[in-house]
Design an enzyme around this catalytic site. Structure first.
Site, mmCIF file in Angstrom:
data_model
loop_
_atom_site.group_PDB
_atom_site.id
_atom_site.type_symbol
_atom_site.label_atom_id
_atom_site.label_comp_id
_atom_site.label_asym_id
_atom_site.label_seq_id
_atom_site.Cartn_x
_atom_site.Cartn_y
_atom_site.Cartn_z
ATOM 1 N N ASP A 411 0.860 -1.183 0.000
ATOM 2 C CA ASP A 411 0.000 0.000 0.000
ATOM 3 C C ASP A 411 0.895 1.230 0.000
ATOM 4 O OD1 ASP A 411 -1.766 2.075 0.524
ATOM 5 O OD2 ASP A 411 -2.962 0.928 1.959
ATOM 6 N N HIS A 412 0.888 1.953 -1.125
ATOM 7 C CA HIS A 412 1.810 3.089 -1.267
ATOM 8 C C HIS A 412 1.415 4.264 -0.386
ATOM 9 C CE1 HIS A 412 5.259 4.808 -2.890
ATOM 10 N NE2 HIS A 412 4.979 4.858 -4.184
ATOM 11 N N ARG A 413 0.220 4.220 0.208
ATOM 12 C CA ARG A 413 -0.148 5.272 1.154
ATOM 13 C C ARG A 413 0.643 5.139 2.453
ATOM 14 N NH1 ARG A 413 -6.445 4.113 1.646
ATOM 15 N NH2 ARG A 413 -5.501 2.047 1.969
#
Length: 442
Positions: A411-413
């Site tokens: 999850d790049h968040r």
């Protein structure tokens, strides 16, 4: 009469789908006899009769959606009706409410040898429609009054496509009969001959094509809904690396006789779990989730590892709880047990919920590389691919090593690319030098 209702089994499950009726109307059933299979997005539940008696009415057809608290079937108990405590969690799979009801209708008083077929699902109370939680959330995001949407799914269930179509102003598609398989049964068109080829009149020279439409429901529908939610909610990035597995293979071969003495099948997966847990403790954001409502990052100090498992009914992810506290042999034994129960459809709710990180081991099937989809709301998933001898360069010379690919989707968040590389490098080092596993285990 006893009205058997769909129990609240917790874990945020509010509705399910009738998978299969195991009895018919008019049949006598024994206490605890399986009555119906109910499918949810997390588990398949086999609900049993709370007492012996005659099944008088089935309230839903197979494939119909049903919400918690709705009556599934009506049972006329044999003799005295036992007390049933609906609030006990241990009886949630067979809870029923005892109510006073009028005398059975003539239809309900048929001889036991007469069994009617399950009726179509009864209507919902006014203001309630059938839709998965994700579909309801989508409707709110698109400012769509879901009560006005006509469902095209099984038993009138509203699908994501229905909501998006309504939001775009296209309401022309009819939902009637959409939950039934559509098979081309029309008489074939007239044929004409041309240069020795028989084909439908006016059609291009091609072979006949037959289409068959099957309803998307049950576990496959739930998988579809969860995957759509994952890819539309989480910005996925996949990082790929390769692993040299010769030392790991040698260690496994040395331990296999000891595992056999314990009647345990020792695969590579327990070693991967151990290495991953060590890495998760050093990189806590990979063992986390994002609470979208509160905008908080939830760091989890427990390590429940999901194992994606291929079953006849679809992809199921049983969870090994507290994997950091178990030995390699204990992990191997639990993996075997969970995998067997998953293929048999006998997993319990607690065995497929609460995961913090997922492993997708597709190597035994033969995969070279893939980009796995994160198991929402987790932050990452690691796919393991097939081991095979490859020519690699070591100390300036070409040698053959047992190699495999790893693919980490994250999850790049929550996680940046550099951190993902450090995470896989840590796993890679632990497995390429497996003696480190014993040195760093807790």
């Amino acid at each position: 009469m006893i009205e058997f209702k769909l129990p609240d089994v917790g874990e945020g499950i509010h509705e399910g789908e009738i998978g299969k009726w195991l009895i018919k109307e008019g049949e006598w059933v024994a206490c605890d006899q399986p009555i119906v299979e109910v499918q949810t997005d997390k588990v398949n539940a086999e609900l049993t009769a709370p007492t012996a008696g005659v099944v008088r009415k089935l309230m839903f057809a197979e494939g119909a959606g049903v919400r918690v608290g709705e009556v599934l079937f009506i049972l006329e108990a044999e003799g005295r009706i036992p007390a049933i405590e609906a609030g006990k969690a241990e009886q949630a799979a067979s809870v029923a409410a005892v109510v006073n009801a009028p005398s059975p209708s003539p239809a309900a008083a048929l001889p036991l040898s007469v069994a009617a077929s399950p009726p179509a699902s009864v209507g919902l109370p006014a203001g309630r429609v059938r839709a998965a939680p994700y579909v309801r959330q989508l409707a709110r995001q698109l400012n769509v009054d879901i009560e006005q949407v006509k469902g095209s799914g099984a038993a009138g269930r509203i699908t994501e496509e229905d909501v998006r179509r309504y939001a775009s102003g296209d309401t022309t598609k009819e939902a009637e009969g959409a939950d039934l398989p559509r098979i081309n049964t029309a008489a074939p068109p007239a044929r004409e001959k041309s240069e020795g080829v028989v084909r439908p009149r006016g059609a291009a020279p091609a072979s006949d094509c037959i289409e068959e439409r099957l309803p998307l429901r049950g576990i496959r529908l739930k998988i579809a809904e969860r995957l759509v939610k994952a890819v539309t909610t989480i910005p996925h990035v996949t990082q790929v690396d390769e692993l040299e597995a010769d030392a790991l293979q040698a260690l496994r071969e040395r331990l296999r006789p000891l595992a056999a003495e314990r009647q345990v099948k020792l695969t590579y997966l327990p070693f991967f779990i151990k290495a991953i847990v060590i890495a998760l403790k050093e990189f806590p954001f990979f063992n986390a989730s994002l609470d979208d409502e509160t905008k908080e990052i939830v760091l989890k100090r427990y390590y429940h590892i999901g194992i994606a498992t291929d079953t006849p009914d679809g992809l199921i992810v049983p969870v090994i709880r507290d994997a950091d506290r178990k030995t390699v042999f204990e992990l191997a034994e639990e993996i075997g047990q969970l995998s067997e129960r998953a293929r048999e459809g006998k997993l319990k709710l607690e065995e497929i919920t609460g995961g913090t990180f997922t492993i997708s081991n597709v190597g035994p099937i033969g995969s070279l590389l893939a980009t796995p989809i994160i198991n929402h709301p987790e932050a990452a998933i690691l796919a393991l691919h097939k081991m095979e001898p490859r020519m690699v360069v070591r100390n300036g010379e070409g040698v053959i090593r047992l190699m495999m690919n790893m693919a980490l989707s994250f999850d790049h968040r929550l996680i940046d690319g550099a951190e993902a590389i450090r995470f896989t490098n840590r796993i890679k080092r632990l497995l390429e030098q497996p003696d480190l596993l014993w040195a760093e285990m807790v």
